[in-house]
Design a protein around this motif. Structure first.
Motif, PDB file in Angstrom:
ATOM      1  N   LYS A  22       5.277   6.668  -7.826  1.00 32.80           N
ATOM      2  CA  LYS A  22       4.242   7.153  -7.016  1.00 32.80           C
ATOM      3  C   LYS A  22       2.895   6.636  -7.706  1.00 32.80           C
ATOM      4  CE  LYS A  22       1.968  11.234  -4.961  1.00 32.80           C
ATOM      5  NZ  LYS A  22       1.674  12.858  -4.911  1.00 32.80           N
ATOM      6  N   ASP A  23       1.971   6.054  -6.920  1.00 39.15           N
ATOM      7  CA  ASP A  23       0.450   5.461  -7.533  1.00 39.15           C
ATOM      8  C   ASP A  23       0.765   4.340  -8.357  1.00 39.15           C
ATOM      9  OD1 ASP A  23      -0.994   7.573  -6.376  1.00 39.15           O
ATOM     10  OD2 ASP A  23      -0.432   8.979  -7.870  1.00 39.15           O
ATOM     11  N   ALA A  24       2.044   3.919  -8.652  1.00 40.08           N
ATOM     12  CA  ALA A  24       2.360   2.920  -9.596  1.00 40.08           C
ATOM     13  C   ALA A  24       1.677   1.555  -9.192  1.00 40.08           C
ATOM     14  CB  ALA A  24       3.797   2.368  -9.528  1.00 40.08           C
ATOM     15  N   LYS A  25       1.208   0.452  -9.999  1.00 35.89           N
ATOM     16  CA  LYS A  25       0.811  -0.689  -9.589  1.00 35.89           C
ATOM     17  C   LYS A  25       1.618  -1.821  -9.612  1.00 35.89           C
ATOM     18  CE  LYS A  25      -3.934   0.391 -10.769  1.00 35.89           C
ATOM     19  NZ  LYS A  25      -3.857   1.824 -10.976  1.00 35.89           N
ATOM     20  N   LEU A  26       2.199  -2.478  -8.842  1.00 29.36           N
ATOM     21  CA  LEU A  26       3.172  -3.271  -8.998  1.00 29.36           C
ATOM     22  C   LEU A  26       2.849  -4.662  -8.406  1.00 29.36           C
ATOM     23  CD1 LEU A  26       5.856  -0.653  -7.704  1.00 29.36           C
ATOM     24  CD2 LEU A  26       6.181  -2.245  -9.931  1.00 29.36           C
ATOM     25  N   LEU A  27       1.354  -5.029  -8.351  1.00 24.64           N
ATOM     26  CA  LEU A  27       0.909  -6.256  -7.646  1.00 24.64           C
ATOM     27  C   LEU A  27       1.706  -7.391  -8.572  1.00 24.64           C
ATOM     28  CD1 LEU A  27      -1.376  -3.832  -7.780  1.00 24.64           C
ATOM     29  CD2 LEU A  27      -2.804  -5.727  -7.184  1.00 24.64           C
ATOM     30  N   ARG A  28       2.081  -8.373  -7.477  1.00 27.26           N
ATOM     31  CA  ARG A  28       2.589  -9.455  -8.006  1.00 27.26           C
ATOM     32  C   ARG A  28       3.841  -9.265  -8.875  1.00 27.26           C
ATOM     33  NH1 ARG A  28      -2.616  -9.868  -8.084  1.00 27.26           N
ATOM     34  NH2 ARG A  28      -2.807  -9.531 -10.387  1.00 27.26           N
ATOM     35  N   ALA A  29       4.407  -8.195  -8.852  1.00 27.42           N
ATOM     36  CA  ALA A  29       5.673  -7.949  -9.867  1.00 27.42           C
ATOM     37  C   ALA A  29       6.799  -8.694  -9.133  1.00 27.42           C
ATOM     38  CB  ALA A  29       6.014  -6.392  -9.930  1.00 27.42           C
ATOM     39  N   SER A  37      16.424   2.084  -4.279  1.00 27.00           N
ATOM     40  CA  SER A  37      17.004   3.163  -3.310  1.00 27.00           C
ATOM     41  C   SER A  37      16.605   4.545  -3.979  1.00 27.00           C
ATOM     42  CB  SER A  37      18.602   3.106  -3.403  1.00 27.00           C
ATOM     43  OG  SER A  37      19.100   3.269  -4.735  1.00 27.00           O
ATOM     44  N   LYS A  38      15.933   5.234  -2.990  1.00 22.06           N
ATOM     45  CA  LYS A  38      15.373   6.526  -3.153  1.00 22.06           C
ATOM     46  C   LYS A  38      14.328   6.761  -3.961  1.00 22.06           C
ATOM     47  CE  LYS A  38      19.922   9.051  -2.355  1.00 22.06           C
ATOM     48  NZ  LYS A  38      20.976   9.912  -3.013  1.00 22.06           N
ATOM     49  N   ALA A  39      13.657   5.427  -4.244  1.00 21.67           N
ATOM     50  CA  ALA A  39      12.484   5.725  -5.405  1.00 21.67           C
ATOM     51  C   ALA A  39      11.352   6.122  -4.358  1.00 21.67           C
ATOM     52  CB  ALA A  39      12.158   3.986  -5.503  1.00 21.67           C
ATOM     53  N   ASN A  40      10.313   6.798  -5.331  1.00 26.42           N
ATOM     54  CA  ASN A  40       9.125   7.350  -4.821  1.00 26.42           C
ATOM     55  C   ASN A  40       8.156   6.083  -4.688  1.00 26.42           C
ATOM     56  OD1 ASN A  40       6.751   8.562  -4.269  1.00 26.42           O
ATOM     57  ND2 ASN A  40       7.329  10.349  -5.265  1.00 26.42           N
ATOM     58  N   LEU A  41       7.777   5.673  -3.572  1.00 28.10           N
ATOM     59  CA  LEU A  41       6.833   4.651  -3.640  1.00 28.10           C
ATOM     60  C   LEU A  41       5.314   5.170  -2.781  1.00 28.10           C
ATOM     61  CD1 LEU A  41       8.953   1.725  -2.399  1.00 28.10           C
ATOM     62  CD2 LEU A  41       7.985   2.043  -4.741  1.00 28.10           C
ATOM     63  N   LEU A  42       5.182   6.302  -2.647  1.00 27.96           N
ATOM     64  CA  LEU A  42       3.886   7.145  -2.279  1.00 27.96           C
ATOM     65  C   LEU A  42       2.677   6.528  -2.845  1.00 27.96           C
ATOM     66  CD1 LEU A  42       5.244  10.585  -1.635  1.00 27.96           C
ATOM     67  CD2 LEU A  42       5.158   8.736   0.131  1.00 27.96           C
ATOM     68  N   ASP A  43       1.787   6.035  -2.067  1.00 29.53           N
ATOM     69  CA  ASP A  43       0.502   5.475  -2.758  1.00 29.53           C
ATOM     70  C   ASP A  43       0.754   4.341  -3.962  1.00 29.53           C
ATOM     71  OD1 ASP A  43      -1.016   7.546  -1.282  1.00 29.53           O
ATOM     72  OD2 ASP A  43      -0.170   9.195  -2.998  1.00 29.53           O
ATOM     73  N   ALA A  44       1.740   3.654  -3.930  1.00 26.45           N
ATOM     74  CA  ALA A  44       1.982   2.665  -4.658  1.00 26.45           C
ATOM     75  C   ALA A  44       1.531   1.382  -4.316  1.00 26.45           C
ATOM     76  CB  ALA A  44       3.620   2.580  -5.011  1.00 26.45           C
ATOM     77  N   ASN A  62       4.217   5.944   2.065  1.00 19.40           N
ATOM     78  CA  ASN A  62       3.283   6.454   3.099  1.00 19.40           C
ATOM     79  C   ASN A  62       2.399   5.447   3.343  1.00 19.40           C
ATOM     80  OD1 ASN A  62       1.597   5.976   0.849  1.00 19.40           O
ATOM     81  ND2 ASN A  62       1.337   8.483   0.425  1.00 19.40           N
ATOM     82  N   ASN A  63       1.478   5.867   4.604  1.00 18.52           N
ATOM     83  CA  ASN A  63       0.367   4.700   4.963  1.00 18.52           C
ATOM     84  C   ASN A  63      -0.435   4.341   3.770  1.00 18.52           C
ATOM     85  OD1 ASN A  63       1.372   4.705   7.638  1.00 18.52           O
ATOM     86  ND2 ASN A  63       0.230   6.454   8.249  1.00 18.52           N
ATOM     87  N   ALA A  64      -0.450   4.974   2.869  1.00 17.36           N
ATOM     88  CA  ALA A  64      -1.293   4.033   1.565  1.00 17.36           C
ATOM     89  C   ALA A  64      -0.401   3.270   0.823  1.00 17.36           C
ATOM     90  CB  ALA A  64      -1.888   5.588   0.661  1.00 17.36           C
ATOM     91  N   THR A  65       0.677   3.274   1.065  1.00 17.13           N
ATOM     92  CA  THR A  65       1.529   2.342   0.156  1.00 17.13           C
ATOM     93  C   THR A  65       1.209   0.718   0.737  1.00 17.13           C
ATOM     94  OG1 THR A  65       3.340   3.869  -0.021  1.00 17.13           O
ATOM     95  CG2 THR A  65       3.939   1.773  -0.595  1.00 17.13           C
ATOM     96  N   VAL A  66       0.946  -0.007  -0.201  1.00 21.06           N
ATOM     97  CA  VAL A  66       0.625  -1.531  -0.140  1.00 21.06           C
ATOM     98  C   VAL A  66       1.886  -2.304  -0.332  1.00 21.06           C
ATOM     99  CG1 VAL A  66      -0.713  -3.577  -0.328  1.00 21.06           C
ATOM    100  CG2 VAL A  66      -1.778  -0.959  -0.652  1.00 21.06           C
ATOM    101  N   PHE A  67       2.298  -2.770   0.642  1.00 18.10           N
ATOM    102  CA  PHE A  67       3.637  -3.897   0.627  1.00 18.10           C
ATOM    103  C   PHE A  67       2.986  -5.153   0.794  1.00 18.10           C
ATOM    104  CE2 PHE A  67       6.144  -0.190   2.023  1.00 18.10           C
ATOM    105  CZ  PHE A  67       6.713  -0.085   0.971  1.00 18.10           C
ATOM    106  N   PRO A  68       3.859  -6.352   0.308  1.00 15.22           N
ATOM    107  CA  PRO A  68       3.316  -7.597   0.674  1.00 15.22           C
ATOM    108  C   PRO A  68       3.373  -8.003   2.103  1.00 15.22           C
ATOM    109  CG  PRO A  68       5.592  -7.561  -0.277  1.00 15.22           C
ATOM    110  CD  PRO A  68       4.989  -6.088  -0.611  1.00 15.22           C
ATOM    111  N   LYS A  69       2.781  -8.786   2.394  1.00 17.49           N
ATOM    112  CA  LYS A  69       2.728  -9.169   3.958  1.00 17.49           C
ATOM    113  C   LYS A  69       4.124  -9.491   4.433  1.00 17.49           C
ATOM    114  CE  LYS A  69      -2.345 -10.084   3.778  1.00 17.49           C
ATOM    115  NZ  LYS A  69      -3.432 -11.280   3.999  1.00 17.49           N
ATOM    116  N   SER A  70       4.837  -9.958   3.526  1.00 15.73           N
ATOM    117  CA  SER A  70       6.086 -10.714   4.111  1.00 15.73           C
ATOM    118  C   SER A  70       7.108  -9.532   4.372  1.00 15.73           C
ATOM    119  CB  SER A  70       6.810 -11.489   2.855  1.00 15.73           C
ATOM    120  OG  SER A  70       6.959 -10.820   1.858  1.00 15.73           O
ATOM    121  N   LEU A  71       6.739  -8.446   4.115  1.00 18.70           N
ATOM    122  CA  LEU A  71       7.581  -7.203   4.308  1.00 18.70           C
ATOM    123  C   LEU A  71       7.268  -6.432   5.697  1.00 18.70           C
ATOM    124  CD1 LEU A  71      10.405  -5.688   3.049  1.00 18.70           C
ATOM    125  CD2 LEU A  71       8.564  -4.090   2.036  1.00 18.70           C
TER     126      LEU A  71
END
Length: 234
Positions: A22-29, A37-44, A62-71
């Motif tokens: 949650k809230d983690a920064k994974l930019l360009r990771a 699986s079962k990870a918490n990606l809220l606000d990530a 959630n809607n605040a989670t930012v995914f790459p455009k390819s997903l």
């Protein structure tokens, strides 16, 4: 592991199952072939991350989670958490859903066993036939929720707001309801054996055909409540 910074980290093939990101920064990771699986990606923030062949089964976002455009997250096996979402029969066992808003969400038949719902808002949510056994509930809002047939065995609902909730045929053996707001709640045919309702507010609640063997009713407000035999308490 919340609020971590994994920007540009190489996490290829990493096992991050059930990890709190949650809230983690994974930019360009690089998360290719990673297990989320079962990870918490809220606000990530996973902007421009490499998610090739990543496993997102039962992860939450959630809607605040930012995914790459390819997903396309909606087509993944992860669960969108928010108000009005459809989560019928979702497997959210042991998920951290503390402080989330699930107002009017459809969680019918969902597995929430052991989930953390501390301070969550489930007002008017559909939780019929859901399994909340051993869930963590503190200051959780269930006002007006449909909880018919729900399994709450072993759950502590002290001081919880369940006003106007529907709990018909619910499994509530031994549940702690001390000082809970149960006004107007429908407990018809519910199994409340051994439940602690001391100091709870059951004003105008419906207890018709409910099983009350061994229930604790010390200082309970039953004004206007419909009792198991159909009579109205004064």
């Amino acid at each position: 592991m919340s609020s971590l910074n994994f920007t540009e980290a190489n996490l290829c093939g990493a096992n991050l199952s059930e990890t709190n990101l949650k809230d983690a920064k994974l930019l360009r990771a690089n998360l290719s072939n990673a297990n989320l699986s079962k990870a918490n990606l809220l606000d990530a923030n996973l902007e421009e991350a490499n998610l090739t062949d990543v496993n997102l089964e039962y992860a939450v976002y959630n809607n605040a989670t930012v995914f790459p455009k390819s997903l396309d997250a909606a087509k993944s096996s992860a669960y969108l958490i928010g108000s009005d979402v459809l989560l019928q029969n979702a497997n959210l066992a042991n998920a951290d859903l503390s402080s989330v808003k699930l107002i009017a969400a459809n969680l019918s038949g969902a597995n929430l066993q052991g989930a953390d719902l501390t301070c969550a808002d489930l007002t008017a949510a559909n939780l019929s036939q859901a399994n909340l056994k051993s869930a963590k509930i503190h200051r959780t809002q269930f006002s007006g929720a449909n909880m018919s047939g729900i399994n709450l065995v072993g759950v502590n609902l002290n001081s919880t707001n369940l006003s106007g909730a529907t709990l018909t045929d619910a499994k509530l053996c031994g549940v702690q309801f001390c000082s809970a707001n149960l006004s107007g709640a429908n407990f018809s045919s519910a199994d409340l054996r051994g439940a602690d309702l001391s100091c709870a507010n059951l004003e105008k609640a419906n207890l018709k055909d409910a099983q009350l063997g061994g229930v604790i009713l010390s200082d309970t407000n039953l004004s206007g409540a419909i009792m198991p035999d159909g009579s109205t308490h004064e």
